[in-house]
Design a protein around this motif. Structure first.
Motif, short mmCIF file in Angstrom:
data_model
loop_
_atom_site.label_atom_id
_atom_site.label_comp_id
_atom_site.label_asym_id
_atom_site.label_seq_id
_atom_site.Cartn_x
_atom_site.Cartn_y
_atom_site.Cartn_z
N ALA A 58 0.83 -1.21 0.00
CA ALA A 58 0.00 0.00 0.00
C ALA A 58 0.86 1.26 0.00
O ALA A 58 0.63 2.18 -0.77
CB ALA A 58 -0.95 -0.01 1.20
N PHE A 59 1.84 1.30 0.88
CA PHE A 59 2.66 2.51 1.01
C PHE A 59 4.15 2.17 0.93
O PHE A 59 4.83 2.16 1.95
CB PHE A 59 2.35 3.23 2.33
CG PHE A 59 0.91 3.66 2.44
CD1 PHE A 59 0.43 4.72 1.69
CD2 PHE A 59 0.04 2.99 3.29
CE1 PHE A 59 -0.90 5.11 1.78
CE2 PHE A 59 -1.29 3.37 3.39
CZ PHE A 59 -1.77 4.43 2.63
N PRO A 60 4.66 1.88 -0.25
CA PRO A 60 6.08 1.52 -0.36
C PRO A 60 6.96 2.77 -0.38
O PRO A 60 6.48 3.88 -0.60
CB PRO A 60 6.15 0.81 -1.70
CG PRO A 60 5.08 1.47 -2.52
CD PRO A 60 3.99 1.90 -1.57
N LYS A 61 8.25 2.55 -0.16
CA LYS A 61 9.23 3.62 -0.40
C LYS A 61 9.56 3.61 -1.90
O LYS A 61 9.36 2.60 -2.57
CB LYS A 61 10.51 3.36 0.40
CG LYS A 61 10.28 3.12 1.88
CD LYS A 61 10.05 4.40 2.65
CE LYS A 61 9.85 4.14 4.13
NZ LYS A 61 8.48 3.63 4.47
N ASN A 62 10.14 4.71 -2.37
CA ASN A 62 10.52 4.74 -3.79
C ASN A 62 11.88 4.09 -3.99
O ASN A 62 12.47 3.57 -3.05
CB ASN A 62 10.47 6.18 -4.34
CG ASN A 62 11.55 7.07 -3.74
OD1 ASN A 62 12.41 6.60 -2.99
ND2 ASN A 62 11.51 8.33 -4.07
N THR A 63 12.38 4.14 -5.24
CA THR A 63 13.64 3.45 -5.52
C THR A 63 14.82 4.08 -4.79
O THR A 63 15.88 3.48 -4.68
CB THR A 63 13.96 3.44 -7.03
OG1 THR A 63 13.41 4.62 -7.58
CG2 THR A 63 13.38 2.25 -7.73
N ALA A 64 14.65 5.31 -4.30
CA ALA A 64 15.74 5.94 -3.54
C ALA A 64 15.51 5.75 -2.04
O ALA A 64 16.11 6.45 -1.23
CB ALA A 64 15.81 7.42 -3.89
N ALA A 65 14.64 4.83 -1.66
CA ALA A 65 14.36 4.53 -0.25
C ALA A 65 13.78 5.73 0.50
O ALA A 65 14.07 5.94 1.67
CB ALA A 65 15.61 4.00 0.45
N LEU A 66 12.96 6.50 -0.20
CA LEU A 66 12.28 7.64 0.43
C LEU A 66 10.79 7.46 0.27
O LEU A 66 10.34 6.76 -0.63
CB LEU A 66 12.63 8.94 -0.30
CG LEU A 66 14.08 9.36 -0.37
CD1 LEU A 66 14.21 10.52 -1.36
CD2 LEU A 66 14.56 9.78 1.01
N SER A 67 10.02 8.15 1.12
CA SER A 67 8.58 8.15 0.94
C SER A 67 8.14 9.53 0.49
O SER A 67 8.07 10.45 1.30
CB SER A 67 7.89 7.76 2.25
OG SER A 67 6.53 8.04 2.12
N PRO A 68 7.85 9.71 -0.81
CA PRO A 68 7.48 11.05 -1.28
C PRO A 68 6.16 11.53 -0.68
O PRO A 68 5.91 12.72 -0.64
CB PRO A 68 7.33 10.87 -2.80
CG PRO A 68 7.98 9.57 -3.12
CD PRO A 68 7.90 8.73 -1.89
#
Ligand code: ASP
Length: 596
Positions: free
Chosen positions: A559-569
């Motif tokens: 549901a709420f993954p981090k992006n490919t840079a390991a951040l949560s936009p």
């Protein structure tokens, strides 16, 4: 008093022809609003489906005005009468397509700001935009379906375990930092300045301790955390189905998992799996498929080229073989509409080089003989090469030579996977297999010592125990991986339950007794009190759902993954914290030096 609103009497997915004439209230989001002058068609959407609402040309002026003011994704309530659509208006693609609701009253429950992208599966929004507005992205049909699928998978898993006498037990998420392979996420203790908890990389030690406590069948849908650099499709946190059992041998664990997956695939997808999955030893998988997670949806086996390569005049081959190395091949089959151009062969070579190949030698089979590439070094051996490889006209023989078996195998494995995908050889469906008899230790070249291939709690196979220290690289473990369609879906092992043996494994992995006691003392102490023989496994839930959903990224089923840079936009984490919070934790931020 709560504010009154027209509360739904039905969902947007349930009305059918039999409901004709009923007065209903729907709540949902405006998916589309088509304005045909005096006539409005509003597609109202919720989790259950879409219902067409009509504001007819006989509607009151205020209702018509209201309909005109509705924008996409407004959250609204509609009261109206269900009516059958005229035959020519029936929409067979919509579950509610036989009917529509003639609106009598519309209430705006909340408005919606300008959308950053359309609520459609094929929206072209960049991943970061999708993740920044994840709440909107989750409204798309695709995401709604995948989240439902995930829910159904987890539900089926729980059903299976409740039926088979397992206890679901939670283990802590604030744990002792213990080296388990990856880097720990640390949580500073405010009460004990300078001390830290870690977030668990897996509940491994706790589930083993539960066995010592007598809970002989345990499972948990467990969140695990690994502070690794962003790479490929990794997430910092992921979910695994954690399982441990006492008084079991390897085959008991494998059978349980076969039964579990049979149950889950049947209940969620109505798919019948074979009762038992194929088993391959690690060695066999590496030899035939160049991978310890082979995709068995297609053939293309790798073979040993040494019998003919040793007689060739190609130094790279003969020297490698003389020094005890390996020369192996794969036959790229003739395929309609596919040319083995130099450019394509160069692409295959690049794929092989990622895994350590120095190069990818090739020879084409034409007019019943070998041609081009390294074929000139095989003069007089043409027949033997063709017989040995079974290659036919139009095929290309691809060869890798390397002193290291794993590098040789993995390089050809990468070529095999490319060919499988590029030549459309992959059959649809689900191909499970077990990989067994893994090496227990791997040599860490960078750090110059042995380490556990899986984790340090896995049992060496009996015949290697006495002489383990002499050549750790030879030792096979009671380890098993479950592989599905080329993905490693689960890893597990029979565990060590003997203190002395556990200490010997620690020592081989560069943990002398005093360090091992400091790090794992609680496990070793617990093993003084009658530990039962035990073993377990842990299938990854994200990956399982990803494969079932036919996706290639686990982000599509989280549901709420981090992006490919390991951040949560979306929530902008990680973020800085207030100085006061740091002070309370007795932490100070040290500026990074330039050359760090
Ligand atoms: N704890 C292991 C892992 O996370 C799985 C297991 O051995 O049960 O890979």
């Amino acid at each position: 008093m709560e504010e009154a609103f027209m509360q739904r009497s039905v969902t947007c997915g349930e009305l059918r022809a039999k409901d004709e004439g009923k007065e209903v209230v729907l709540n949902g989001w405006v998916h589309r609003n088509r304005d045909h002058g005096a006539l409005h068609f509003i597609n109202l959407r919720d989790r259950y489906g879409i219902t067409q609402v009509v504001v007819d040309d006989d509607a009151s002026e205020s209702l018509e005005k209201m309909a005109r003011s509705l924008k996409m994704e407004y959250c609204i309530a509609v009261k109206g009468i269900v009516r059958r659509r005229p035959d020519e208006m029936i929409n067979p693609d919509m579950e509610t397509g036989e009917v529509e609701v003639k609106a009598e009253e519309i209430e705006i429950l909340s408005e919606c700001a300008t959308l950053p992208f359309m609520i459609e599966d094929e929206n072209s929004a960049r991943e970061d935009l999708r993740l920044k507005y994840r709440f909107l992205d989750l409204r798309t049909k695709g995401m709604q379906n995948r989240i439902r699928l995930r829910h159904e998978v987890v539900k089926a898993i729980r059903e299976f375990f409740y039926k088979t006498d397992f206890y679901e037990i939670e283990t802590p998420t604030l744990v002792k930092s213990t080296p388990e392979g990856a880097r720990d996420f640390l949580v500073p203790s405010r009460i004990y300045p300078g001390k830290f908890f870690a977030l668990p990389q897996s509940p491994q030690l706790y589930k083993q301790i539960l066995m010592v406590s007598g809970f002989d069948k345990y499972f948990q849908i467990a969140r695990c955390y690994r502070d690794e650099d962003p790479r490929g499709d990794r997430q910092l946190e992921f979910t695994q189905l954690d399982i441990e059992m006492s008084f079991v041998k390897r085959d008991d664990v494998l059978l349980l998992i076969e039964n579990l997956f049979n149950y889950v695939f049947k209940s969620v997808m109505n798919i019948d799996l074979p009762a038992h999955f194929r088993r391959l030893s690690y060695q066999e998988a590496m030899e035939k498929y160049g991978s310890d997670k082979p995709d068995l949806r297609f053939g293309l086996e790798i073979g040993d080229a040494s019998s003919f390569a040793s007689k060739s005049t190609f130094n790279a081959f003969t020297e490698t073989l003389k020094s005890g190395g390996f020369v192996r091949y794969i036959v790229a089959p003739k395929t309609e509409g596919h040319d083995y151009t130099r450019k394509y062969l160069a692409e295959l070579e690049s794929a092989a080089k990622i895994y350590g190949a120095h190069g990818l030698a090739w020879m084409k089979v034409e007019n019943g003989t070998i041609n081009g590439g390294v074929s000139k070094f095989f003069a007089g051996l043409e027949k033997e090469v063709l017989e040995e490889t079974g290659a036919k006209d139009g095929d290309v023989i691809l060869i890798v030579a390397h002193n290291d078996f794993k590098k040789c195998a993995n390089s050809l494995g990468a070529v095999r996977n490319r060919l499988g995908a590029d030549l459309n050889l992959i059959k649809p469906g689900f191909e499970f297999c077990w990989i067994i008899d893994f090496p227990l230790f791997e040599y860490n070249e960078d750090e110059g010592h042995w380490e556990a291939a899986h984790h340090m709690f896995s049992m060496p196979q009996a015949e290697y125990i006495d002489t383990m220290e002499e050549d750790p690289g030879r030792v096979k473990g009671d380890l098993y991986d479950l592989v599905l369609n080329g993905y490693e879906l689960a890893s597990g092992s029979i565990r060590i339950h003997d203190i002395e043996l556990q200490k010997r494994v620690f020592r081989i992995c560069n943990f002398p007794d005093d360090v091992a006691q400091e790090r794992f003392g609680f496990l070793l102490d617990c093993f003084k009190y009658g530990p039962p023989p035990h073993g377990g496994i842990a299938p990854g839930i994200d990956r399982l759902c990803m494969i079932l959903a036919g996706e290639s990224s686990i982000k599509e089923v989280i549901a709420f993954p981090k992006n490919t840079a390991a951040l949560s936009p979306m929530d902008d984490s990680p973020s800085f914290v207030e100085q006061k919070q740091l002070d309370e934790l007795h932490l100070a931020i040290v500026e990074k030096k330039k050359d760090e």
